[in-house]
Design an enzyme around this catalytic site. Structure first.
Site, short mmCIF file in Angstrom:
data_model
loop_
_atom_site.label_atom_id
_atom_site.label_comp_id
_atom_site.label_asym_id
_atom_site.label_seq_id
_atom_site.Cartn_x
_atom_site.Cartn_y
_atom_site.Cartn_z
N GLY A 160 0.83 -1.20 0.00
CA GLY A 160 0.00 0.00 0.00
C GLY A 160 0.87 1.25 0.00
O GLY A 160 1.87 1.33 0.72
N GLY B 59 -0.77 4.43 0.04
CA GLY B 59 -1.62 5.54 0.44
C GLY B 59 -0.96 6.28 1.60
O GLY B 59 0.23 6.09 1.88
N HIS C 133 -21.71 8.30 3.77
CA HIS C 133 -21.44 9.74 3.83
C HIS C 133 -22.65 10.53 3.34
O HIS C 133 -23.20 10.22 2.29
CB HIS C 133 -20.23 10.04 2.95
CG HIS C 133 -19.63 11.37 3.22
ND1 HIS C 133 -20.28 12.55 2.93
CD2 HIS C 133 -18.44 11.73 3.76
CE1 HIS C 133 -19.50 13.56 3.28
NE2 HIS C 133 -18.38 13.10 3.79
N SER D 139 -17.28 17.06 -0.43
CA SER D 139 -16.68 17.07 0.90
C SER D 139 -17.60 17.59 1.99
O SER D 139 -18.37 18.53 1.81
CB SER D 139 -15.44 17.95 0.88
OG SER D 139 -15.03 18.22 2.20
N ARG E 69 -21.69 12.28 10.56
CA ARG E 69 -22.14 11.75 9.27
C ARG E 69 -23.28 10.76 9.37
O ARG E 69 -24.22 10.80 8.58
CB ARG E 69 -20.96 11.08 8.60
CG ARG E 69 -19.91 12.08 8.25
CD ARG E 69 -18.68 11.43 7.72
NE ARG E 69 -17.80 12.50 7.24
CZ ARG E 69 -16.61 12.32 6.72
NH1 ARG E 69 -16.12 11.10 6.61
NH2 ARG E 69 -15.90 13.34 6.32
N HIS F 98 -18.85 5.23 1.92
CA HIS F 98 -17.68 6.08 1.82
C HIS F 98 -16.44 5.50 2.50
O HIS F 98 -15.32 5.64 2.02
CB HIS F 98 -18.03 7.41 2.49
CG HIS F 98 -16.92 8.39 2.53
ND1 HIS F 98 -16.32 8.86 1.39
CD2 HIS F 98 -16.30 9.00 3.56
CE1 HIS F 98 -15.37 9.72 1.74
NE2 HIS F 98 -15.32 9.81 3.04
N GLU G 142 -6.79 2.76 6.87
CA GLU G 142 -8.19 2.30 6.81
C GLU G 142 -8.28 0.78 6.91
O GLU G 142 -9.33 0.23 7.27
CB GLU G 142 -8.85 2.82 5.52
CG GLU G 142 -10.35 2.66 5.54
CD GLU G 142 -11.06 3.31 4.34
OE1 GLU G 142 -10.46 4.20 3.70
OE2 GLU G 142 -12.20 2.91 4.05
N ARG H 244 -16.76 7.21 11.95
CA ARG H 244 -15.57 8.04 11.92
C ARG H 244 -15.95 9.51 11.74
O ARG H 244 -16.83 9.83 10.95
CB ARG H 244 -14.66 7.62 10.76
CG ARG H 244 -13.46 8.53 10.59
CD ARG H 244 -12.51 8.02 9.53
NE ARG H 244 -13.02 8.10 8.18
CZ ARG H 244 -13.09 9.22 7.46
NH1 ARG H 244 -12.71 10.37 7.96
NH2 ARG H 244 -13.56 9.19 6.24
N LEU I 195 -7.40 10.77 7.47
CA LEU I 195 -6.08 11.23 7.03
C LEU I 195 -5.17 11.31 8.25
O LEU I 195 -4.00 10.90 8.21
CB LEU I 195 -6.20 12.59 6.34
CG LEU I 195 -7.12 12.63 5.12
CD1 LEU I 195 -7.10 14.01 4.47
CD2 LEU I 195 -6.70 11.59 4.09
#
Ligand SMILES: Cc1cc2nc3c(=O)[nH]c(=O)nc-3n(C[C@H](O)[C@H](O)[C@H](O)COP(=O)(O)OP(=O)(O)OC[C@H]3O[C@@H](n4cnc5c(N)ncnc54)[C@H](O)[C@@H]3O)c2cc1C
Ligand code: SF4
Ligand code: FES
Lengths: 249, 667
Positions: free
Chosen positions: B41, B43, B267, B285, B338, B430, B454, B464, B470
C-alpha cells in the site's frame, strides 16, 4: 441517447505492432462519463467473448491522474480543465465517430491498448522532488514560519499537478517541462523548499533529459491541455531557477 | 486459538504512549540494516510507513497496484485533516480531540489507541509543513482551519478541496527520497494475492506483476498491510475503482481476525446516482456543511412539483423550506456527525420529500453563506452601500476560494451551476471503520503481520469523524508503526534474509496460481461486473443505511447464492501471463463475495444500533440510534474457519476509564 462509432488503438503489448480498430456502441446516455461509455463497450466485448479494451483509471473524479486518453486528437478530450474521467458524453452527439489513442511519447511506452508506462515521472520525482526532512516528528512548529498567503496560494496552484502526462502528450516535442516546473515551483516558493532549490532543479532537469523527453520550445500546448491548468509561469520560474543554479554551481 | 490481547499499556491514559515507547524492544541502527519489511500500500498509511521505516534504517519493499504510488486512493480525500493544535484558541486540546473521536465513534473504539492518535496529531501538521505541503493560510501567513461534523471547535487543516492529494504527495515525496537512496524498493503495478506464513509468522507475500502477469515471491521479516478500505463491496461507493479487500481478506484467511466488518460509513453529501451505468459515486466534501444548509420542501406538493420540473428550488420561499438538521439538532445543526446526517436524509426521502427524479436527493444550499461572506468582504474593502449583485459576486468569490474545485467537479458531473442553484446530494458508502483487528502495536493476530490506515479497525469505533482518516493514516505510518514494529523485529536481528525457496512459499504460490487458473478456465457467460453489481444491490438494500434481522438473513442467503453463481458462470477473458484487468477484478470480487457474507453476519449478530450501524429494532422514540452498552460494549473479531458462515466470534471487551459512556446527543 446516442449511437457512436469508436476507433480505438489496440496493441497487445509493448513489443507488438498496434492498429486502430472500429467498434459501435448504442444507447449511450448523455449523462454517462466517457469512461462509463468505455465500460459499456467492454461489457459488450466480454459478453461476445472478446478481449476488452485496456485503459488506466482509478479515482474517476479527476484527481488520481490515472486516466489518460488521447480523444479526437486532444489529451483528455475536447473539454478544457478536466480529465477523461470527468468528460461527459453530453459533449458528443449522436452519430459521432470518436478516435481514442494512448499518450504518444518515447518516454511513455505503450503497455497494452491505451495503457502507457509513466514511471519516468516517478523517477524524475525521485531525483529531487522533495524536501530532505526526516519524518521523525522533531520539526519546528507548523506556524513558526509564516508564509505570505500569495506565495502559499501560488505554491498550492503548482502543487495541484496530478502527474497525468497530458502536457507531454500535448507537446509536439513530448517535453515534460510543465510537469517538472510545477514541482520545482511549488518547492521554490516555500521557505521549506528553498534550502535545496539549486540541487533540486539541476537533478530533476537532468533526470528529465535522461528519460528521453523532448526540449521545450515554448509553444504552450501543455498548459492549454493540462486538466489542472498549471500555468506557463511555472516554466518561466523553472528556467530562472535553472539558470541561477547553473551559474552558482 | 489466539487470545485477543490488546497489549494496552498500563498507567494513566496521557502517559501510556510515552511509557510504552520506553518499555518496548528496539532494534539498534546497525541491526536494522539486516531487516527487511514489506509494506503493501502506498496511500497515506503505506507511503508514510515505508518512508519512516527506511529512514530508520530498515530495508523496505513497497507495493501498490496502481501505475504509480502517488495514485493511491488517499489522493482523493478532499476536506481536511484534524489536529489538536488549538491555533484558533477555541479550547481545543488532546483530550478534546480524544473525547470527540470516542464519542463520534459511538463508544465502540479502544480508548488507548484513540488517545495516542490525538496525542500525535499536532506533530503531523508540523511534519507536513516541513515537507512543503501547501496548507491553506490566512492573510497573516498562518495556517487556516475549518470545522467538520460532530465537533464544536475548528481543528481541521486543509488545502482547498484537495487535502488528501497534498498530504499524499508529501508522503510520496518522502518515500521517493528513500527510493532514491535505495532504502525503499518500489513495486508498482504489483498486486499482493496472498500472505506467506513461516513458523506461524508473516514472512512474505505472493504478488502478481500486473504487466507481465507473473506470480512472484517476496520475503521479509514482517509485513505491513496498508491496503485501504473495502467500501467497494457495495459496488457503488466513493472509493476509487480499484479499492478492494483482497490483501486484508487473504491475511484474514491465514489467521488475522477481521474486526467489526459491518461498521460502514455512509457519507451524507455525495452526488446522487443518475443511472444504471453508474460506475462510482462522487463525494462532495463534508467541509461544504460549514457553509451549506441542508433542506427539503416542507410540503410534499412542493417536493413533487420540484421533482417534475414544474418548480425551481430557488423559487421556493424560505418559510416553505424544512432545514431538517437545524430543526432536529439545534446544537450541531448542519454539522451533526455523518451517520446522523445520512439517516436524517434517508428519513426525509423515504417520507416522500426527496427532490430529484429518483426521489433520493436533498438540497445543500450556499445562498446564505454567499450573502454573509459577500457582506463581510464588502465591509473589509470599504465598499459603501454595495448592491445585491456586488455582494453576491464578492460572496461567490469567497466560496470559490474555499471550495472552487468541488463546485467545478459538481458542475462537470451534473451540468448544473451550484453557485446559482442549490446542490443535490444523497448519502453514499464512503469508508469502512471495520478492518483487520490489531493490538496497541498495530499487529494483527498473525505475529509479524501489521495493519495500518483504513485497513485496520482501531480508532474510529462505529463511526468516523470527518478529517480523521487522514490523521489516522499518517499517525500510524509516521509515528506509531515505525516504533511499535521494533518490538517484534528485535527477535529477528540474527534471523538473516528470509528465503523464498521454502515449502511455505511454494505452497502459497501454488494456491494462488490455482485460484487464478480456475477463474480463467471457468469459461462462463457473465462478466465480473455483473456479479459485483448484484452483490452491491443486496448490500445496499439489506445491509446498508438501516438494517433489520429479517433483511440480514435474506442477505446472507442471497450473497451465498450470488457467490455460487459466480463460480459457475463467471467469464474472465485473457490469460494469466499478460496485462489483464478483468482477471484483477475477478479476484477482487471473489473476495468481496466472501467478505459480504461475513459483513451481513456481523450486522445480524449485533442487534444494537451504534454509529453507522443502525438496527431498526434498536432505536429511541425519536428514531435515534439506541446503543446497548450492557451487552454490546465489545469489538467483534472474527476468526476464519473455512467458510464465512462458520466464522468464529471473539470479543474484545471495551472498557472506558477516561470517558463516561453516554447516549450520544447532538441536539
Ligand atoms: C472521496 C473521498 C474523500 C475523502 N476525504 C477525506 C477527508 O477529507 N479527510 C479524511 O480524513 N478522510 C477522507 N477520506 C478517507 C481517507 O481518504 C481514506 O480513509 C484514507 O486515505 C485511506 O488511506 P490508506 O493509506 O489507509 O489507504 P489507501 O489510500 O486506500 O491506499 C491503499 C493502498 O493499498 C494498495 N493496495 C491495496 N490492495 C493491494 C494489493 N492487494 N496489492 C498491492 N497493493 C494494494 C493500493 O495500491 C494503495 O496504494 C476520504 C475518502 C474518500 C473516498
Ligand atoms: S502539468 Fe498538468 S498535464 Fe502535466 S502532468 Fe501535471 S496535471 Fe497533467
Ligand atoms: S481516473 Fe483518476 S483522474 Fe481520471
Amino acid at each position: 441517447m446516442m449511437n457512436l462509432t469508436l476507433k480505438i488503438w489496440r496493441q497487445a503489448d509493448a513489443k507488438s505492432q498496434g492498429k486502430m480498430e472500429t467498434f459501435k456502441v448504442t444507447e449511450i446516455s448523455e449523462h454517462m462519463s466517457f469512461l462509463e461509455m468505455l465500460d459499456v463497450l467492454n461489457e459488450q466485448l466480454i459478453n461476445e467473448g472478446k478481449d476488452p479494451v485496456a485503459f488506466d483509471h482509478d479515482c474517476r473524479e479527476g484527481i488520481c491522474g490515472a486516466c489518460s486518453l488521447y480523444i479526437n486528437g486532444q489529451p483528455h478530450g475536447p473539454d478544457r480543465a478536466i480529465t477523461t474521467c470527468q468528460l461527459h458524453m453530453r459533449t458528443f452527439k449522436d452519430g459521432d465517430t470518436i478516435y481514442i489513442e494512448p499518450w504518444r511519447a518515447k518516454a511513455f511506452p505503450v503497455i497494452k491498448d491505451l495503457v502507457v508506462d509513466r514511471t519516468a515521472f516517478d523517477r524524475i520525482m525521485q531525483s529531487g522532488g522533495y524536501v530532505s526532512v526526516n519524518t521523525s516528528g522533531n520539526t519546528i512548529d507548523a506556524n513558526a514560519i509564516p508564509i505570505p498567503k500569495e506565495d502559499a496560494d501560488n505554491a498550492f496552484d503548482a502543487a495541484t499537478c496530478i502527474g497525468c502526462g497530458a502536457c507531454v502528450a500535448a507537446c509536439k516535442n513530448a517535453s515534460a517541462m510543465l510537469f517538472v516546473s510545477a514541482k520545482v515551483s511549488q518547492l521554490a516558493l516555500l521557505p521549506q523548499g528553498k534550502v535545496e532549490r539549486q540541487d533540486r532543479v539541476l537533478n530533476m532537469v537532468e533526470q528529465m533529459d535522461k528519460e528521453g523527453f523532448g526540449n521545450c520550445t515554448n509553444t504552450g500546448a501543455c498548459s492549454i491541455e493540462c486538466p489542472k491548468e498549471i500555468s506557463l509561469e511555472n516554466i518561466a520560474r523553472l528556467n530562472r531557477e535553472y539558470l541561477m543554479a547553473s551559474l552558482t554551481k | 486459538m489466539t487470545k485477543l490481547n490488546s497489549k494496552t499499556p498500563d498507567g494513566p491514559i496521557a502517559e501510556k504512549w510515552t511509557n510504552h515507547k520506553n518499555n518496548i524492544n528496539v532494534v539498534n541502527p546497525a541491526n536494522k540494516r539486516n531487516i527487511d519489511v514489506i509494506v503493501v500500500g502506498s496511500g497515506l498509511a503505506g507511503a508514510s510507513a515505508a518512508a519512516s521505516l527506511a529512514e530508520m534504517g530498515y530495508n523496505v519493499k513497497n507495493f501498490c497496484f496502481q501505475d504509480s504510488p502517488r495514485r493511491a486512493h488517499s489522493i482523493a480525500a478532499q476536506g481536511g485533516i484534524n489536529a489538536a493544535k488549538n491555533y484558533q484558541n477555541d479550547g481545543d486540546s488532546t483530550y478534546r480531540l480524544f473525547y470527540d473521536t470516542v464519542k463520534g465513534g459511538d463508544y465502540r473504539a479502544r480508548e488507548s489507541n484513540v488517545y495516542r492518535l490525538a496525542e500525535v496529531s499536532a506533530n503531523i501538521i508540523d511534519q507536513c509543513v516541513a515537507q512543503g505541503v501547501p496548507f491553506a493560510r490566512d492573510y497573516g501567513g498562518l495556517l487556516d482551519n475549518r470545522s467538520f461534523g460532530g465537533v464544536l471547535v475548528s481543528r481541521t487543516f486543509y488545502a482547498k478541496g484537495q487535502t488528501g492529494q497534498q498530504l499524499l504527495l508529501g508522503a510520496y515525496s518522502a518515500m521517493s527520497r528513500q527510493i532514491n537512496t535505495g532504502k525503499v524498493k518500489m513495486y508498482n503495478r504489483h498486486e499482493m494475492l496472498d500472505l506467506v506464513l513461516v513458523d506461524g509468522k508473516a514472512r512474505g507475500i505472493i504478488a502478481r506483476n500486473l504487466i507481465t502477469g507473473n506470480i512472484e515471491r517476496y520475503g521479509a521479516h514482517a509485513v505491513v498491510l496498508a491496503t485501504g478500505g473495502y467500501g467497494n463491496v457495495f459496488f457503488l461507493s466513493t472509493n476509487a475503482m480499484g479499492s478492494n479487500v483482497t490483501a486484508a481478506w487473504r491475511a484474514h484467511r491465514r489467521g488475522a481476525y477481521f474486526a467489526n466488518p459491518c461498521y460502514t460509513q455512509i457519507h451524507p453529501t455525495c452526488i446522487p446516482r443518475s443511472g444504471d451505468y453508474q460506475s462510482k459515486l462522487t463525494l462532495m466534501s463534508e467541509s461544504l456543511r460549514n457553509d451549506g444548509r441542508i433542506w427539503v420542501p416542507k410540503e410534499k406538493e412542493d417536493a413533487i412539483a420540484i421533482r417534475e420540473g414544474r418548480m425551481k428550488p430557488v423559487d421556493l420561499p424560505e418559510e416553505k423550506r424544512d432545514y431538517y438538521l437545524e430543526r432536529r439538532y439545534p446544537a450541531f445543526g448542519n454539522l451533526v456527525p455523518r451517520d446522523v446526517a445520512s439517516r436524517a436524509a434517508k428519513e426525509r426521502c423515504d417520507a416522500g420529500y426527496g427532490v430529484n427524479q429518483t426521489g433520493e436527493a436533498v438540497y445543500l444550499d450556499f445562498t446564505a453563506a454567499i450573502l454573509r461572506y459577500g457582506q463581510e468582504r464588502a465591509n473589509i474593502l470599504h465598499i459603501k452601500n454595495p448592491s445585491a449583485a456586488e455582494i453576491k459576486d464578492l460572496g461567490e468569490k469567497v466560496i470559490e476560494s474555499k471550495y472552487g474545485n468541488l463546485f467545478q467537479m459538481y458542475e462537470k458531473i451534473t451540468d448544473e451551476n451550484p453557485y446559482k442553484t442549490p446542490m443535490m446530494i444523497y448519502p453514499a458508502v464512503h469508508y469502512t471503520m471495520g478492518g483487520l483487528w490489531v493490538d496497541y502495536n498495530l499487529m494483527t493476530t498473525i505475529p509479524g503481520c501489521y495493519a495500518a490506515g483504513e485497513a485496520n479497525f482501531s480508532d474510529h469505533g462505529a463511526n468516523r469523524l470527518g478529517a480523521s482518516a487522514l490523521m489516522q493514516g499518517l499517525a500510524d505510518g509516521y509515528f506509531v508503526l515505525p516504533y511499535t514494529i521494533g518490538d517484534f523485529l528485535a527477535d529477528d536481528i540474527r534471523t538473516g534474509p528470509i528465503s523464498t525457496d521454502s515449502p511455505e512459499f511454494e505452497a502459497t504460490e501454488k494456491e494462488v496460481k490455482e485460484r487464478l487458473d480456475s477463474l480463467l478456465n471457468n469459461k462462463g457467460t457473465k462478466s465480473v461486473d455483473f456479479f459485483h453489481k448484484r452483490l452491491g444491490k443486496v448490500m445496499w438494500d439489506k445491509v446498508g443505511m438501516s438494517r433489520n434481522a429479517e433483511g440480514l438473513k435474506e442477505a446472507l442467503a442471497e450473497i451465498r447464492q450470488i457467490r455460487e453463481e459466480f463460480y459457475k458462470d463467471v467469464f474472465v477473458p485473457g490469460t494469466m501471463h499478460s496485462f489483464n484487468p478483468e482477471l484483477e477484478k475477478a479476484g477482487r470480487v471473489a473476495d468481496f463475495l466472501e467478505l459480504g457474507e461475513l459483513f451481513a453476519k456481523d450486522a445480524l449478530e449485533r442487534p444494537e444500533s451504534c454509529g453507522g450501524h443502525f438496527r431498526e429494532e434498536s432505536q429511541t422514540e425519536e428514531g435515534e440510534a439506541l446503543r446497548d452498552d450492557t451487552n454490546f460494549a465489545f469489538v467483534s473479531a472474527w476468526e476464519w474457519t473455512g467458510d464465512p458462515k462458520d466464522s468464529q466470534l471473539h470479543k474484545e471487551e471495551l472498557t472506558f476509564n477516561d470517558i463516561e459512556l453516554k447516549q450520544r446527543s447532538y441536539k
